[in-house]
Write a protein that holds these residues in place. Structure first.
Motif, mmCIF file in Angstrom:
data_model
loop_
_atom_site.group_PDB
_atom_site.id
_atom_site.type_symbol
_atom_site.label_atom_id
_atom_site.label_comp_id
_atom_site.label_asym_id
_atom_site.label_seq_id
_atom_site.Cartn_x
_atom_site.Cartn_y
_atom_site.Cartn_z
ATOM 1 N N GLU A 114 -80.974 -65.810 139.700
ATOM 2 C CA GLU A 114 -81.508 -64.536 140.184
ATOM 3 C C GLU A 114 -80.644 -63.372 139.705
ATOM 4 O OE1 GLU A 114 -82.162 -62.000 144.289
ATOM 5 O OE2 GLU A 114 -80.577 -63.501 144.076
ATOM 6 N N GLU A 115 -79.338 -63.531 139.808
ATOM 7 C CA GLU A 115 -78.408 -62.470 139.411
ATOM 8 C C GLU A 115 -78.515 -62.182 137.918
ATOM 9 O OE1 GLU A 115 -75.009 -63.466 142.799
ATOM 10 O OE2 GLU A 115 -75.111 -64.619 140.943
ATOM 11 N N LEU A 116 -78.565 -63.244 137.122
ATOM 12 C CA LEU A 116 -78.663 -63.086 135.669
ATOM 13 C C LEU A 116 -79.946 -62.381 135.267
ATOM 14 C CD1 LEU A 116 -77.986 -63.682 132.673
ATOM 15 C CD2 LEU A 116 -79.010 -65.954 133.017
ATOM 16 N N THR A 117 -81.077 -62.858 135.772
ATOM 17 C CA THR A 117 -82.352 -62.277 135.341
ATOM 18 C C THR A 117 -82.511 -60.843 135.822
ATOM 19 O OG1 THR A 117 -83.459 -63.360 137.225
ATOM 20 C CG2 THR A 117 -83.566 -64.480 135.090
ATOM 21 N N GLU A 118 -81.964 -60.520 136.980
ATOM 22 C CA GLU A 118 -82.035 -59.129 137.423
ATOM 23 C C GLU A 118 -81.268 -58.218 136.470
ATOM 24 O OE1 GLU A 118 -80.599 -56.263 141.088
ATOM 25 O OE2 GLU A 118 -81.601 -58.148 141.571
ATOM 26 N N MET A 119 -80.097 -58.659 136.017
ATOM 27 C CA MET A 119 -79.312 -57.847 135.094
ATOM 28 C C MET A 119 -80.007 -57.688 133.744
ATOM 29 S SD MET A 119 -76.864 -56.660 136.784
ATOM 30 C CE MET A 119 -76.105 -55.838 135.395
ATOM 31 N N LYS A 123 -81.210 -54.066 132.153
ATOM 32 C CA LYS A 123 -80.879 -53.637 130.793
ATOM 33 C C LYS A 123 -82.149 -53.379 129.991
ATOM 34 C CE LYS A 123 -77.836 -54.792 126.919
ATOM 35 N NZ LYS A 123 -76.834 -55.774 126.423
ATOM 36 N N GLN A 124 -83.156 -54.204 130.186
ATOM 37 C CA GLN A 124 -84.439 -54.041 129.494
ATOM 38 C C GLN A 124 -85.047 -52.674 129.775
ATOM 39 O OE1 GLN A 124 -87.703 -56.392 131.092
ATOM 40 N NE2 GLN A 124 -88.463 -56.792 129.028
ATOM 41 N N LEU A 125 -84.890 -52.195 131.002
ATOM 42 C CA LEU A 125 -85.486 -50.918 131.403
ATOM 43 C C LEU A 125 -84.528 -49.735 131.233
ATOM 44 C CD1 LEU A 125 -87.420 -52.050 134.608
ATOM 45 C CD2 LEU A 125 -88.302 -51.727 132.290
ATOM 46 N N LYS A 130 -74.785 -52.746 129.531
ATOM 47 C CA LYS A 130 -73.679 -53.698 129.567
ATOM 48 C C LYS A 130 -73.939 -54.938 128.713
ATOM 49 C CE LYS A 130 -72.790 -52.575 134.425
ATOM 50 N NZ LYS A 130 -72.636 -53.114 135.780
ATOM 51 N N PRO A 131 -72.861 -55.529 128.199
ATOM 52 C CA PRO A 131 -73.030 -56.846 127.577
ATOM 53 C C PRO A 131 -73.397 -57.865 128.648
ATOM 54 C CG PRO A 131 -70.704 -56.261 127.717
ATOM 55 C CD PRO A 131 -71.474 -55.055 128.135
ATOM 56 N N ILE A 132 -74.368 -58.707 128.334
ATOM 57 C CA ILE A 132 -74.778 -59.788 129.222
ATOM 58 C C ILE A 132 -74.627 -61.088 128.435
ATOM 59 C CG2 ILE A 132 -76.667 -60.808 130.546
ATOM 60 C CD1 ILE A 132 -77.830 -57.970 130.855
ATOM 61 N N ILE A 133 -73.750 -61.935 128.902
ATOM 62 C CA ILE A 133 -73.420 -63.166 128.189
ATOM 63 C C ILE A 133 -73.805 -64.370 129.044
ATOM 64 C CG2 ILE A 133 -71.551 -64.517 127.154
ATOM 65 C CD1 ILE A 133 -69.999 -61.816 126.926
ATOM 66 N N SER A 161 -86.333 -58.348 123.095
ATOM 67 C CA SER A 161 -85.685 -58.789 124.331
ATOM 68 C C SER A 161 -84.554 -59.769 124.050
ATOM 69 C CB SER A 161 -86.704 -59.437 125.276
ATOM 70 O OG SER A 161 -87.690 -58.499 125.668
ATOM 71 N N LYS A 162 -84.619 -60.453 122.919
ATOM 72 C CA LYS A 162 -83.547 -61.387 122.546
ATOM 73 C C LYS A 162 -82.202 -60.674 122.413
ATOM 74 C CE LYS A 162 -86.441 -64.659 119.982
ATOM 75 N NZ LYS A 162 -86.667 -65.304 118.666
ATOM 76 N N ASP A 163 -82.247 -59.370 122.152
ATOM 77 C CA ASP A 163 -81.011 -58.607 121.980
ATOM 78 C C ASP A 163 -80.375 -58.204 123.311
ATOM 79 O OD1 ASP A 163 -81.421 -58.706 119.232
ATOM 80 O OD2 ASP A 163 -82.504 -56.802 119.197
ATOM 81 N N LEU A 164 -81.061 -58.482 124.409
ATOM 82 C CA LEU A 164 -80.554 -58.071 125.719
ATOM 83 C C LEU A 164 -79.391 -58.945 126.190
ATOM 84 C CD1 LEU A 164 -83.975 -57.486 127.527
ATOM 85 C CD2 LEU A 164 -82.405 -55.727 126.667
ATOM 86 N N TYR A 165 -79.325 -60.164 125.695
ATOM 87 C CA TYR A 165 -78.309 -61.115 126.144
ATOM 88 C C TYR A 165 -77.776 -61.904 124.950
ATOM 89 C CZ TYR A 165 -82.504 -64.001 125.910
ATOM 90 O OH TYR A 165 -83.658 -64.606 125.473
ATOM 91 N N TYR A 166 -76.619 -62.500 125.153
ATOM 92 C CA TYR A 166 -75.968 -63.278 124.098
ATOM 93 C C TYR A 166 -75.664 -64.673 124.638
ATOM 94 C CZ TYR A 166 -72.308 -64.920 120.940
ATOM 95 O OH TYR A 166 -71.548 -65.677 120.065
ATOM 96 N N ILE A 167 -75.952 -65.685 123.839
ATOM 97 C CA ILE A 167 -75.666 -67.061 124.230
ATOM 98 C C ILE A 167 -74.334 -67.477 123.624
ATOM 99 C CG2 ILE A 167 -76.505 -69.441 124.286
ATOM 100 C CD1 ILE A 167 -78.435 -67.391 125.539
#
Length: 196
Positions: A114-119, A123-125, A130-133, A161-167
């Protein structure tokens, strides 16, 4: 963008395979050694404390944020450099967001998800840059990453949207991304959010 405080979302379980605690500790060690502080859930439980404790052991500060209900259950620790009490889970997430400069999601349960997807949505909006890893220890997030790909492929989200987070597959990769992160210059446009 100056990144100092890193918010870490992670499991509070003490019953996981050792590999998860190992990566949590390694990440905490790297963060502390490289001048970062941690914002986390405020307990001495599970992966969250495995990470926070190592940040503290390696020179970083620890900021705990916990809802009153969990504190009343006896989950609160006195080991934080600074502790914030929140009314509930929503207030807790808001406070963690307010006082952190970056987000790393370690393996975790429904709360972490829940915390991850909210962040990611924030960022999407354009509410944050912030960096999201996502630290994908032991392939834990493989199926979630696949689901994210399906969301994009089925046009429920824009391909950018792939650019919103980093794996990151290792704590070292997570640290390197954090150190080299470039904040997006512009807020997302309506076209970028809603066009597929």
């Amino acid at each position: 963008m100056t990144i100092k405080r890193v918010c870490v979302f992670a499991s509070s379980s003490n019953y996981l395979d050792e590999i998860y605690y190992k990566d949590s500790k390694e990440l905490g060690k790297l963060l502390g050694q490289n001048g970062y502080d941690i914002v986390y859930g405020g307990s001495t439980l599970g992966m969250m404390w495995a990470c926070a404790g190592e940040v503290q052991n390696n020179g970083g500060k620890v900021y705990g944020v916990m809802p009153q209900r969990l504190a009343d259950m006896g989950c609160k620790t006195n080991n934080c450099d600074e502790f914030f009490m929140a009314k509930g889970m929503r207030d807790r997430k808001q406070k963690m967001d307010d006082i952190s400069d970056a987000v790393i999601a370690l393996a975790g349960g429904f709360g972490t998800l829940e915390e991850l997807t909210e962040m990611i949505v924030q960022k999407q909006l354009g509410y944050n840059k912030k960096p999201i890893i996502i630290l994908n220890t032991n392939g834990f997030y493989d199926k979630l990453i696949e689901f994210f790909e399906n969301i994009i492929n089925e046009k429920f989200a824009n391909k950018i949207s792939k650019d919103l987070y980093y794996i990151a597959n290792t704590p070292q990769q997570a640290l390197e991304y954090l150190q080299n992160y470039k904040e997006p210059i512009n807020l997302p446009s309506k076209h970028e959010i809603y066009t597929r």
